[in-house]
Design a protein around this motif. Sequence first.
Motif, PDB file in Angstrom:
ATOM      1  N   ASP A  60      79.108  26.551  52.374  1.00 46.65           N
ATOM      2  CA  ASP A  60      79.360  24.992  53.376  1.00 46.65           C
ATOM      3  C   ASP A  60      80.155  25.368  54.926  1.00 46.65           C
ATOM      4  O   ASP A  60      80.456  24.439  55.857  1.00 46.65           O
ATOM      5  N   GLU A  61      80.091  26.049  55.485  1.00 46.35           N
ATOM      6  CA  GLU A  61      80.625  27.393  56.140  1.00 46.35           C
ATOM      7  C   GLU A  61      79.844  28.297  56.966  1.00 46.35           C
ATOM      8  O   GLU A  61      79.624  28.926  56.161  1.00 46.35           O
ATOM      9  N   GLN A  87      82.395  16.765  63.989  1.00 44.02           N
ATOM     10  CA  GLN A  87      83.511  16.446  64.182  1.00 44.02           C
ATOM     11  C   GLN A  87      84.141  17.536  64.885  1.00 44.02           C
ATOM     12  O   GLN A  87      84.305  18.645  64.124  1.00 44.02           O
ATOM     13  N   ALA A 119      86.723  20.362  63.783  1.00 43.88           N
ATOM     14  CA  ALA A 119      87.454  20.527  62.608  1.00 43.88           C
ATOM     15  C   ALA A 119      88.723  21.826  62.998  1.00 43.88           C
ATOM     16  O   ALA A 119      89.628  22.003  62.267  1.00 43.88           O
ATOM     17  N   LYS A 132      85.398  26.082  65.479  1.00 41.21           N
ATOM     18  CA  LYS A 132      85.212  25.572  63.758  1.00 41.21           C
ATOM     19  C   LYS A 132      84.762  24.111  64.674  1.00 41.21           C
ATOM     20  O   LYS A 132      85.523  22.834  65.465  1.00 41.21           O
ATOM     21  N   MET A 133      83.820  23.181  64.168  1.00 38.24           N
ATOM     22  CA  MET A 133      83.022  22.027  63.686  1.00 38.24           C
ATOM     23  C   MET A 133      81.970  21.653  62.605  1.00 38.24           C
ATOM     24  O   MET A 133      81.435  22.298  62.556  1.00 38.24           O
ATOM     25  N   LYS A 134      82.599  20.505  62.073  1.00 39.12           N
ATOM     26  CA  LYS A 134      81.809  19.784  61.365  1.00 39.12           C
ATOM     27  C   LYS A 134      80.442  19.091  61.608  1.00 39.12           C
ATOM     28  O   LYS A 134      80.167  18.329  62.458  1.00 39.12           O
ATOM     29  N   ILE A 135      78.888  19.824  61.502  1.00 39.29           N
ATOM     30  CA  ILE A 135      77.716  18.755  61.385  1.00 39.29           C
ATOM     31  C   ILE A 135      77.717  18.299  60.093  1.00 39.29           C
ATOM     32  O   ILE A 135      77.367  18.389  59.997  1.00 39.29           O
ATOM     33  N   ILE A 136      78.004  16.887  60.714  1.00 40.14           N
ATOM     34  CA  ILE A 136      77.848  15.590  59.056  1.00 40.14           C
ATOM     35  C   ILE A 136      76.215  15.089  59.096  1.00 40.14           C
ATOM     36  O   ILE A 136      75.992  14.329  60.855  1.00 40.14           O
ATOM     37  N   THR A 152      75.855  18.725  55.177  1.00 40.30           N
ATOM     38  CA  THR A 152      76.872  19.362  56.384  1.00 40.30           C
ATOM     39  C   THR A 152      77.488  20.083  55.459  1.00 40.30           C
ATOM     40  O   THR A 152      77.509  21.179  55.254  1.00 40.30           O
ATOM     41  N   LEU A 153      78.059  21.249  56.926  1.00 41.44           N
ATOM     42  CA  LEU A 153      78.046  22.580  57.146  1.00 41.44           C
ATOM     43  C   LEU A 153      79.393  22.303  58.588  1.00 41.44           C
ATOM     44  O   LEU A 153      78.521  21.541  59.477  1.00 41.44           O
ATOM     45  N   THR A 154      80.021  23.307  58.334  1.00 38.83           N
ATOM     46  CA  THR A 154      81.061  23.254  59.241  1.00 38.83           C
ATOM     47  C   THR A 154      80.972  25.048  59.982  1.00 38.83           C
ATOM     48  O   THR A 154      80.362  26.128  59.241  1.00 38.83           O
TER      49      THR A 154
END
Length: 453
Positions: A177-178, A347, A349, A359-363, A368-370
């Motif tokens: 997830d990252e 979002q 992170a 760091k940025m979270k793509i939803i 979903t991936l940071t």
Amino acid sequence: MDGTFSSTAVPYHKEPEVSVGIVSATQIHFILNGTYLMNDERVAGEQRVEFSRGKILWKGKGYDQLVFLPQTDADSFSLDDVIIGVGFHWERKEMQVFPGTLRLVINGDKVCAINELPVEEYLKSVISSEMSATSSLELLKTHAVISRSWLLAQMEKRRQVQKVSGHQNPSIVKKEDELIRWYDRDDHTLFDVCADDHCQRYEGITRETSSDVAEAIRLTRGKILVDDNAICDARFSKCCGGITEEFQYCWEDEKKSYLSAVRDVDGKEHSDIPDLTIEAEADKWIRSQPAAFCNTHDPKILSQVLNDYDQETKDFYRWTVEYTQQQISELISSKSGMDFGEIKDLQPAERGKSGRLSKMKIIGTKRTLTIGKELEIRRILSKSHLYSSAFVVDRLDINDEGIPARFRILGAGWGHGVGLCQIGAAVMGEKGYTYDHILLHYYQGAEILKIYS
């Protein structure tokens, strides 16, 4: 404070030579403008080489490498199809002319052209390529010191890595997830530095050197920034956006004391730094126009820093980009190679001290991936690169499923923001600050020392 450095931590007592990777291709066309020696053969004029069966094919023979040595200081060679601005919005090809030695080596299934020349000669081109020749003398002297420092630091780092392990530490952390990736010098094993913005923009003698550039190099000859008996890794970018960033938010998780967050104003005023690692503070900062040296639209000052193709960029202190849902979902899918479905949110992170996202979270509706660090974020949200990762996102026209029809990205600054802010430094030069004052404003705690004469 200027001084003379005698510590063995800095390995130079005379001017070193630097090797610069210019271009890699299956075929390379070049012109020797003068008489060169290759082994004992005297060579001049138009030449062509190509990669063939693991060798460099030249004049019908295969070689592991070719070295063309100039016979006079006036000799030069011209290379076709040199790419500048790789991956950026100003990318283009040029024929460029270079002084010094031409070395051709095998790089995978391509031939790599490497230019070898004295450091001070290299700097004449870097300063003329990175800056306008019309820049103030103090700004040119400033850039001469940081370019020399950065170069020698990278050369020393490469030597130490090869001495200890022969390879760089990994610059990617990948989990389910990252995905955290940073872009530094880990791919440069055949030469010290490349010729593009990935390292320092170097265009040989194609970019005309002014008398002021030559004078700035002469007046600062052998001078570098040093911290704790080591050469400073003197990073720089176009525009910090009001506060410079710290090293560890863009590259390795290693704090460098001289690359700390600095408010880009005179130390006597507005020197307080809001905590931009807090989202509410970052949002407020990025949506405002705080006072800063680099908050300028003065064409005279900007022309000192920005060459013709850089001046195609008008807004950089604060900027806005908008995407439709279709545009952003297709863009993220193509740049990441992953299907996120429709994008619901981007979002924050983790933010650095300048407000840049590390760091940025793509939803998305499918996954979903940071992602990180700053350049990876900039790459995935633009066909080339966003100007910086210091941005906030407005989700617009959200439907009942929570999916926005549009995204508005409001950003600050141009580049990674670490170290010297070129536009801010140009403004300082115009205001009468001397080069040592400018340097010690951006690299706080460092010293300016002379390591060879």
